[in-house]
Scaffold this active site. Sequence first.
Site: not given
Ligand code: CP
Ligand code: NVA
Length: 300
Positions: A99, A126, A257, A285
Amino acid sequence: MNLISISDLTKEEILRLLDSAEAFRARRSRHGEPLKGKSLAMIFEKPSTRTRVSLEVAASELGGHPLYLSAGELQLGRGETIADTARVLSRFVHGITARVFSHNTVVQLAAHASVPVVNALSDWEHPLQILADLQTIRQRFGSLEGLRLAWVGDGNNVCNSLILASAILGMEITVASPPGYLPKTEIIEQAKSLGGLPRIVTEPADAARGVDVLVTDTWVSMGDEGEEAERLRVFGKYQLNADLMRIAGQQAIALHCLPAHRGQEITDEVMDGPQSAVFDEAENRLHTSKAVMAWLIGQR
Ligand code: CP
Ligand code: NVA
């Protein structure tokens, strides 16, 4: 094989992953252990609840060993290169998830790793989230092709992956964003090259009318905090609320999400209402992460 963009997958591969995710859901904790003896390095430059926990639980329920690696605690934080990190981790583990702030970081990791690399969210896409969204949509409607989707809010990373997935799977998508926050031309062009024709509008109601699925996400993504005040000002009407659900119709489901900013991009009424599928989406997920890991890592 890596999963950096949802467009790394063909329609057939996505549908196979969704079938596999359903099988994992049906046999929770009674399925095999395709990751037995395998380790997964999970690099996080940003916070996470769902992604971290779903990947960690998925890996351990598949018999594998997940390692949570906060980027700041790795030597990456002291200047070791992404390429060297990828090379070294590849000597230890059987798969890497990352991430990251910059999409290029996960691209570089994949370029230098000799094990599969999975994008666990970048500023551009994502893909893991979208697999869970697709599983949720398919659970509710039985199939995907021909469904109509509306995205209301920021043309961000999650939106990008959803636009590409819609093109791959033959779903119609309309995006309603404020001027200046529309999806980038590059994504629209890529979607067209995949056979899609995303519609872009600026009025939420124009996107929502009659759709099957309404999707939104935070107005302020991780990394955009510096623009928070301006974004809160601009995004006000891009909210998934009861009025918008009514415009969509009774058949429509609401997705997010998460994490949600209740009262901003989504109201309590919609989040907790009968058309909300957001907690199934969150659960999925786990099942989709298992499907991805069993496929990419379990078979190596
Ligand atoms: N939806 C998602 O990716 O959530 P987190 O940021 O909690 O991992
Ligand atoms: N668009 C958001 C998604 C979080 C899961 C971000 O990148 O913070």
